[in-house]
Design a protein around this motif. Structure first.
Motif, short mmCIF file in Angstrom:
data_model
loop_
_atom_site.label_atom_id
_atom_site.label_comp_id
_atom_site.label_asym_id
_atom_site.label_seq_id
_atom_site.Cartn_x
_atom_site.Cartn_y
_atom_site.Cartn_z
N ALA A 360 13.38 18.99 17.11
CA ALA A 360 12.12 18.32 17.41
C ALA A 360 12.28 17.14 18.35
N ASP A 361 13.44 17.06 19.00
CA ASP A 361 13.67 15.96 19.93
C ASP A 361 12.82 16.11 21.19
N ASP A 362 12.24 15.00 21.61
CA ASP A 362 11.61 14.94 22.93
C ASP A 362 12.63 14.24 23.82
N ILE A 363 13.09 14.92 24.84
CA ILE A 363 14.15 14.32 25.65
C ILE A 363 13.63 13.81 27.00
N SER A 364 12.30 13.66 27.11
CA SER A 364 11.70 13.25 28.39
C SER A 364 12.36 12.02 29.00
N ARG A 365 12.62 12.12 30.28
CA ARG A 365 13.24 11.03 31.02
C ARG A 365 12.24 9.90 31.22
N LYS A 366 12.68 8.69 30.99
CA LYS A 366 11.85 7.52 31.29
C LYS A 366 12.52 6.73 32.40
N VAL A 367 11.72 6.30 33.36
CA VAL A 367 12.28 5.53 34.47
C VAL A 367 11.51 4.22 34.62
N ASP A 368 12.12 3.25 35.30
CA ASP A 368 11.42 2.00 35.56
C ASP A 368 10.65 2.12 36.89
N VAL A 369 10.02 1.03 37.32
CA VAL A 369 9.17 1.11 38.51
C VAL A 369 9.94 1.50 39.77
N ASP A 370 11.24 1.20 39.80
CA ASP A 370 12.03 1.57 40.97
C ASP A 370 12.60 2.98 40.86
N GLY A 371 12.19 3.69 39.80
CA GLY A 371 12.66 5.07 39.66
C GLY A 371 14.04 5.16 39.03
N GLN A 372 14.53 4.04 38.49
CA GLN A 372 15.86 4.07 37.88
C GLN A 372 15.77 4.53 36.43
N TYR A 373 16.79 5.27 35.98
CA TYR A 373 16.84 5.82 34.64
C TYR A 373 16.81 4.73 33.57
N VAL A 374 15.97 4.92 32.56
CA VAL A 374 15.94 3.99 31.44
C VAL A 374 16.42 4.69 30.18
N SER A 375 15.80 5.83 29.86
CA SER A 375 16.22 6.58 28.68
C SER A 375 15.84 8.04 28.84
N GLY A 376 16.26 8.84 27.86
CA GLY A 376 15.91 10.26 27.89
C GLY A 376 17.13 11.12 28.11
N GLY A 377 16.90 12.43 28.03
CA GLY A 377 18.00 13.36 28.20
C GLY A 377 18.76 13.58 26.91
#
Lengths: 417, 416
Positions: A360-377
């Motif tokens: 049931a994991d949601d692995i959606s990528r989250k990025v900051d305003v500059d498009g840099q990786y924050v979380s996910g995967g």
């Protein structure tokens, strides 16, 4: 009387004009659509433009007022790219005809070329992979060779994609390549005949020192599961202590293929649950009759470029405790797209559902305003990174002694078996 | 009416009727998808999708069909169609790859419009993207995110974010920023710039000619990759410097070979659209300045006009000011989309005063064209070197407060 007659005639003409205008609707047995009515009678006032008019106004303005020459077709495509990008979903996009064609080729994994994969190089393009029995292999091209010219034209410093498009062509025609063989300094010219290529998406090697099977899966295309079986059949003849499945840089591909691949490990189990815009859930279940025997540990290598179908495959194996994930976190693409072909050869790729792994994991990528990786995967069970302060030589990729992540995966397997 | 006349009338009527039907149908073809049944396909799929004909589709239909496709299929509900339209406009403007044609978000556009009236915030300067080479076919989207490989190995054009004018007495001016300086770092973020990329490409060439080793090349490459990791795209950097009335920004400028570090406190600053200072007329080409100019030159035979730090003028007001200062005539040529137009003064001033122009590198665009036209008309003497960017730019607001600029003409045939 005469005036009346004239008026009647004019009225008739207006009616006939409208008849002509709405003929398309009438043909389809329906009342004139609101859009057709708006087109016929709608005021083009400045104040309250509807979105379509707003777009058209700027399109016309740019097409007619921009001071440099421009192609209206490209302008229109750029507009559609912007339109689809405005949703903020990096996977919903407009593909102009040329890109749409490339995309279709990729998922089918068959096209006409020389049978090699190229990667960027400062001098042109480096051969990353040569496909067995393809034209490039027959012409003596090897991994690590550098292609500097195509049909006499130098492509140093240009995008590899441009070079690839020049190398591809009609089946049976030839292409002249200027090649610097690895370890040599002189360029030689080779003539290679283009042929239909079925891209090998799975390659396997037996590593005799560790007795581990190393399988690189480069994408999840139509023939992938079948190719995987062939590679495994061959490797199974060796005294295997374990298998490393390398999904680094694997951008994914078809969901069906991910399901087929999972079916080599588990039968009749949920692979992913998809949730569409209306909250409807649908489940993809692994097939029966394809399960293989895995009497040894399996490690799956992932990195930030492992996405989509690759993440499903890796995540599902992890959730059912069939494999250990080694590497870094993966990209985090948790959505399903469909591709609609449009009449002029362009395509629209649209995210139609989100998926969830069995855990049931949601692995959606989250990025900051500059498009840099924050979380996910997906998060690797055993972390291993490539040192970014050194330029990694991609020729060492998949080398059990020089590739630090593969080394780690082998350690994990040998530690367990 | 004779039978011949009667049948003739009837024939004409029938012809007219048929013609009208056809005209109606053709009109529809013009505004609708050519021959594709857009209605039939819904809700299964749109007309664009169903048909297999290869043909060009009118832009309006494309917009209509793609928006509908998204409304029906996209994973989240798409309700704001205006947002889609504005996204499409952003896409079109960006695709021009033109440093003068920029899509600006609400905040940027507001600041841009105020700048045209002489009202600045941020560091009180105007910054533009200046390219070393002209655009090519595959040099699109300068404002889009790019990865290091793309910047270093492909043919993407990278600009220099350069100061083209400063507000006298504003924060940048006080910090010693000069026209021609370009931005290297903003708050520790590297701004990819043309010079660095060009020098890397030269190293690539040296490597392919065996003048340097792979190790030497990769050392620079690794260093650039590290810089790229903490970088800011030129357009974003521009926003950071030009928007905001408070806060401090740390900027490293490049002036020739020299790097200059400044800490600048953002604050409002102002340049009057029209002012007379020490006998010199300062004017920005904003709406209404022509009337003030007309009044100011009443009864004078000699005037001084200061066109320095004037890089943001509008073409309409500039041409109206020309009407005030030069006699009727044509002064050079404006190259627009598909043809050329003379830069024409329709009524003009038959007895113009003699004008002394103050102009330099910060005289740009409309101001530069204005100066050239005055010289061509023989009203002013030749001036020093100006920016060399004789381009007219208009701006257009969109209903959500954003907007875009569009280069509409370049000026040729200026002063000898």
């Amino acid at each position: 009387m005469k005036a009346l007659k004239f008026l009647g005639f004019v009225g008739l003409l207006v009616f006939l004009w409208a008849f002509g205008f709405f003929w398309r609707d009438i043909q389809q047995g329906q009342a004139p659509s609101p859009r057709a009515l708006a087109m016929a009678f709608g005021a083009q006032g400045q104040a309250n433009l509807n979105p379509e008019q707003l777009f058209k106004q700027s399109y016309n303005r740019i097409a007619s007022s921009y001071y440099r020459p421009l192609k209206t077709l490209e302008l229109k495509y750029a507009g559609m790219e912007g339109l689809m990008a405005s949703l903020g979903d990096p996977h919903t996009m407009f593909l102009p005809p040329r890109l749409a064609e490339d995309f279709a080729l990729e998922t089918r994994a068959n096209f006409v070329g020389i049978g090699a994969r190229l990667s960027p190089d400062d001098m042109g393009a480096r051969i990353a992979v040569v496909f067995d029995e393809g034209p490039a292999a027959n012409a003596g091209l090897q991994k690590g060779d550098i292609i500097t010219t195509v049909d006499g034209v130098n492509y140093a410093g240009k995008n590899v994609d441009i070079m690839v498009s020049k190398i591809r062509g009609k089946e049976g025609t030839t292409v002249r390549l200027g090649v610097i063989k690895q370890g040599q300094s002189k360029m030689q010219t080779l003539t290679v005949k283009r042929a239909k290529i079925i891209t090998p998406t799975v390659e396997g090697t037996f590593l005799p020192e560790s007795q581990v099977g190393y399988i690189n899966v480069s994408s999840f295309s139509e023939p992938t599961a079948e190719q995987f079986d062939k590679v495994m059949d061959k490797l199974s003849k060796e005294p295997l202590k374990g298998v490393v499945i390398d999904l680094r840089g694997n951008p994914g591909g078809l969901l069906e293929t991910a399901v087929e691949m999972v079916s080599r490990f588990v039968e009749g189990k949920t692979v992913v649950t998809m949730k569409d815009r209306d909250g409807r859930r649908s489940t993809a279940t692994s097939l029966t009759g394809y399960k293989r025997n895995w009497p040894y540990p399996v490690a799956v290598l992932i990195d930030e470029d492992s996405a989509s179908a690759a993440e499903i495959f890796a995540g599902v194996l992890r959730d059912y405790k069939k494999a250990i994930l080694v590497g870094t976190h993966s990209y985090g693409k948790a959505s399903v797209q469909e591709v609609k072909e449009l009449i002029d050869g362009a395509s629209a790729k649209i995210t139609i559902a989100k998926y969830f792994l069995p855990s049931a994991d949601d692995i959606s990528r989250k990025v900051d305003v500059d498009g840099q990786y924050v979380s996910g995967g997906l998060h690797a069970d055993v972390q291993s990174k490539i040192d970014e302060t050194k330029l990694f030589n991609y020729a060492d990729f998949g080398d059990p002694f020089k590739d630090p992540q593969l080394k780690k995966a082998i350690e994990v397997i040998l530690g367990k078996s | 009416m004779s039978p011949t006349a009667k049948s003739l009338t009837a024939a004409v009527a029938v012809l007219a009727a048929t013609g009208t039907i056809l005209a109606g149908a053709m009109m529809r073809d013009k505004v609708d998808v050519g021959g594709v049944n857009s209605a039939e396909a819904f809700p299964s799929m749109s007309g664009l999708v169903v048909s297999r004909d290869k043909r060009e589709v009118p832009e309006g239909d494309y917009f209509y069909e793609i928006s509908n496709l998204l409304k029906q299929r996209y994973v989240e509900s798409v309700s704001d169609e205006r947002k889609l339209a504005i996204g499409a406009i952003r896409g079109m403007v960006t695709s021009l790859g033109d440093p003068d044609s920029l899509f600006l978000d609400k905040d940027s556009f507001t600041v841009h419009r105020k700048m045209r009236e002489g009202e600045y915030e941020g560091i009180g300067a105007q910054l533009e993207m200046i390219y070393l080479e002209p655009p090519t076919k595959d040099s699109r989207n300068p404002g889009q995110p790019v990865d290091p490989d793309e910047v270093l190995l492909s043919s993407i054009r990278i600009p220099k974010l350069t100061v083209v004018s400063v507000v006298p007495g504003g924060p940048a001016d006080k910090a010693g920023v000069k026209v021609g300086d370009y931005v290297e770092y903003v708050d520790d973020h590297w701004i990819p710039n043309a010079e660095t990329v060009a020098s890397y490409r030269k190293l690539q060439a040296d490597f392919s000619q065996k003048k340097i080793t792979w190790e030497q090349l990769s050392k620079v490459r690794v260093e650039l990759n590290q810089r790229m990791k903490k970088s800011l795209l030129p357009l974003k950097a521009r926003e950071r410097l030009l928007i905001g009335q408070t806060g401090e920004v740390n900027v490293v400028w490049k002036r020739g070979k020299e790097s200059i570090t400044t800490n600048i406190a953002k604050a409002p600053s102002r340049q009057a659209t029209f002012a007379e200072v020490d006998g010199a007329i300062h004017l920005l080409f904003a709406e209404g300045v022509d009337a003030q100019l007309k009044e100011a030159i009443q009864g004078k035979t000699e005037i001084v006009i200061d066109l320095r730090n004037n890089a943001n003028g509008l073409s309409g007001p500039m041409q109206k000011c020309l009407e005030v200062l030069v006699p009727k005539g044509a002064y050079g040529v404006l190259k627009v989309a598909k043809h050329e137009l003379p830069l024409e003064v329709k009524v003009g001033n038959a007895q113009p005063p003699t004008v002394t122009l103050l102009a330099d590198q910060s005289t740009r665009g409309a101001a530069e064209i204005f100066a050239d036209a005055l010289v061509k008309a023989g009203v002013a003497k030749s001036v020093g070197k100006t920016a060399g960017h004789r381009i007219l730019v208009e701006d257009y607001a969109l209903p959500d407060g954003s907007g875009y600029t569009l280069a509409i003409a370049s000026y040729a045939g200026g002063a000898k």
